[in-house]
Design an enzyme around this catalytic site. Structure first.
Site, PDB file in Angstrom:
ATOM      1  N   ASP A 166       4.990  46.924  22.019  1.00 17.21           N
ATOM      2  CA  ASP A 166       4.299  46.728  23.302  1.00 17.21           C
ATOM      3  C   ASP A 166       3.725  45.311  23.369  1.00 17.21           C
ATOM      4  O   ASP A 166       2.572  45.114  23.723  1.00 17.21           O
ATOM      5  CB  ASP A 166       3.196  47.776  23.492  1.00 17.21           C
ATOM      6  CG  ASP A 166       2.682  47.833  24.947  1.00 17.21           C
ATOM      7  OD1 ASP A 166       3.443  47.428  25.862  1.00 17.21           O
ATOM      8  OD2 ASP A 166       1.544  48.259  25.167  1.00 17.21           O
ATOM      9  N   LYS A 217       2.908  41.921  24.890  1.00 26.05           N
ATOM     10  CA  LYS A 217       2.693  41.370  26.223  1.00 26.05           C
ATOM     11  C   LYS A 217       1.429  40.504  26.144  1.00 26.05           C
ATOM     12  O   LYS A 217       0.641  40.655  25.198  1.00 26.05           O
ATOM     13  CB  LYS A 217       2.523  42.495  27.253  1.00 26.05           C
ATOM     14  CG  LYS A 217       1.412  43.483  26.920  1.00 26.05           C
ATOM     15  CD  LYS A 217       1.374  44.638  27.908  1.00 26.05           C
ATOM     16  CE  LYS A 217       0.321  45.670  27.500  1.00 26.05           C
ATOM     17  NZ  LYS A 217       0.274  46.806  28.416  1.00 26.05           N
ATOM     18  N   ASN A 242      -1.956  41.941  25.128  1.00 25.22           N
ATOM     19  CA  ASN A 242      -2.164  42.348  23.734  1.00 25.22           C
ATOM     20  C   ASN A 242      -2.189  41.153  22.776  1.00 25.22           C
ATOM     21  O   ASN A 242      -2.114  41.334  21.552  1.00 25.22           O
ATOM     22  CB  ASN A 242      -1.083  43.343  23.297  1.00 25.22           C
ATOM     23  CG  ASN A 242      -1.298  44.714  23.908  1.00 25.22           C
ATOM     24  OD1 ASN A 242      -2.409  45.046  24.312  1.00 25.22           O
ATOM     25  ND2 ASN A 242      -0.249  45.498  24.013  1.00 25.22           N
ATOM     26  N   ASP A 297      -3.564  45.561  19.188  1.00 22.84           N
ATOM     27  CA  ASP A 297      -3.150  46.835  19.776  1.00 22.84           C
ATOM     28  C   ASP A 297      -1.829  47.360  19.224  1.00 22.84           C
ATOM     29  O   ASP A 297      -0.785  47.245  19.845  1.00 22.84           O
ATOM     30  CB  ASP A 297      -3.076  46.747  21.302  1.00 22.84           C
ATOM     31  CG  ASP A 297      -3.094  48.137  21.935  1.00 22.84           C
ATOM     32  OD1 ASP A 297      -2.985  49.123  21.185  1.00 22.84           O
ATOM     33  OD2 ASP A 297      -3.215  48.236  23.159  1.00 22.84           O
ATOM     34  N   THR A 335       5.574  48.255  28.121  1.00 29.70           N
ATOM     35  CA  THR A 335       5.242  47.943  29.508  1.00 29.70           C
ATOM     36  C   THR A 335       6.523  47.518  30.203  1.00 29.70           C
ATOM     37  O   THR A 335       7.205  46.611  29.716  1.00 29.70           O
ATOM     38  CB  THR A 335       4.179  46.814  29.533  1.00 29.70           C
ATOM     39  OG1 THR A 335       3.054  47.279  28.775  1.00 29.70           O
ATOM     40  CG2 THR A 335       3.750  46.474  30.940  1.00 29.70           C
TER      41      THR A 335
END
Length: 314
Positions: free
Chosen positions: A136, A138, A141, A154, A176
């Site tokens: 994840d 992005k 994070n 995260d 995401t």
């Protein structure tokens, strides 16, 4: 006379204000009373974690972060438990999210974006060498410390290599949408390392362009754009970085550029300094096992005490 306010403590940590809140956790600012070092204290409600069958995911997040000791990854210091709570002590990172920097200041110059991208690749390469896939990645994070260095955070959706099936692939669709690799969307299994790398390519594009390469309010159209790698680089980018982005955002994971190839890329190499850090091996997971074992036993006992009076009347 006003009574002095009694500070709440968890172990050796003095607990302060709330700095973040989610469905299962609250994050508070805290300070180590022995060293005066600031930390972030993630507080989870045991009952909620067990009720929603989140224990394994939380264990995984903690196990993952204990495996990773790298200057560009948020550190996990320790795990503690009380009767009702789980406390995860994390490095306190003060510079905010990389996402906010883009929102507030817009796109970056290539030399600035390159420095963040180099640090991101360093962190991701190290995670992969430990069998850890973030899944994840992005800008939300990616945190920045007081010196402006990038810190990956995260790991709630991360996967350890033990979860790879017999076909050598991961099979959980997560992440995401705008940052997710095409092979994650097609639900036929994917390699965690190449999927993470795709997300890194999207992040690099966002840093340099100030907008997403793949975007649409209709999810099906968005997925089609991602699957076809349908994007256009803005004209202000140099040819060498356009070439690198195109090699990362290759919809075929088999021909996508690898991290060793990125490390020798002409655009990436400019001003590159590999991280130098002292890595101490300490991956003892006894503390987290103890925290969860205790809560699982108590949860079963509580359930038995609730049910027993009902059974005896039947």
């Amino acid at each position: 006379m006003n009574q002095p306010k009694i500070k709440r403590r968890v172990g050796k940590y003095e607990v302060g204000r709330t700095i973040g809140e989610g469905t299962f956790a609250k994050v508070k600012f805290a300070r180590n009373s022995e060293t005066e070092e600031p930390v972030a204290l993630k507080i989870l409600d045991k009952e909620k974690v067990l009720k929603h069958k989140m224990a394994e995911q939380i264990k995984r997040e903690v196990a993952t972060m204990k495996l990773i000791k790298h200057p560009n990854v948020v550190r996990l210091y320790e795990v503690m438990g009380s009767k009702t709570k789980i406390f995860i002590v994390l490095e306190f990172v003060t510079g905010g999210e990389l996402f906010d920097k883009i929102v507030n200041h817009g796109r970056m110059r290539e030399d600035e974006a390159r420095r963040y991208f180099q640090q991101l690749i360093n962190a991701v390469d190290y995670c992969h060498s430990r069998g850890v896939y973030h899944r994840d990645l992005k800008p939300e994070n990616l945190l920045l410390d007081a010196c402006g260095n990038l810190k990956v955070s995260d790991f709630g959706l991360s996967a350890l290599s033990q979860q790879v099936r017999d076909d050598g692939l991961l099979h959980t669709t997560c992440g995401t949408p705008n940052y997710v690799a095409p092979e994650v969307l097609n639900d036929k299994g994917y390699d965690g390392a190449t999927a993470d790398l795709w997300s890194c390519g999207v992040i690099l594009f966002v840093l340099l362009a100030g907008y997403l390469p793949f975007d649409d309010s209709n999810l099906m159209i968005l997925y089609k754009k991602i699957s076809a790698a349908e994007f256009t680089c803005p004209p202000w980018l140099s040819f060498s970085v356009m070439k690198l982005i195109a090699r990362i955002l290759d919809p075929n994971p088999m021909t996508r550029i690898t991290i060793p190839e990125i490390l020798v890329d002409e655009w990436f190499k400019k001003g590159y300094k590999p991280p130098v850090f002292d890595e101490k091996e300490d991956t003892n997971l006894d503390d987290v096992e103890a925290v969860f074992k205790d809560s699982e036993v108590r949860f079963k006992d509580d359930f038995y005490h609730l049910i027993y009076p009902l059974l005896s009347t039947m």
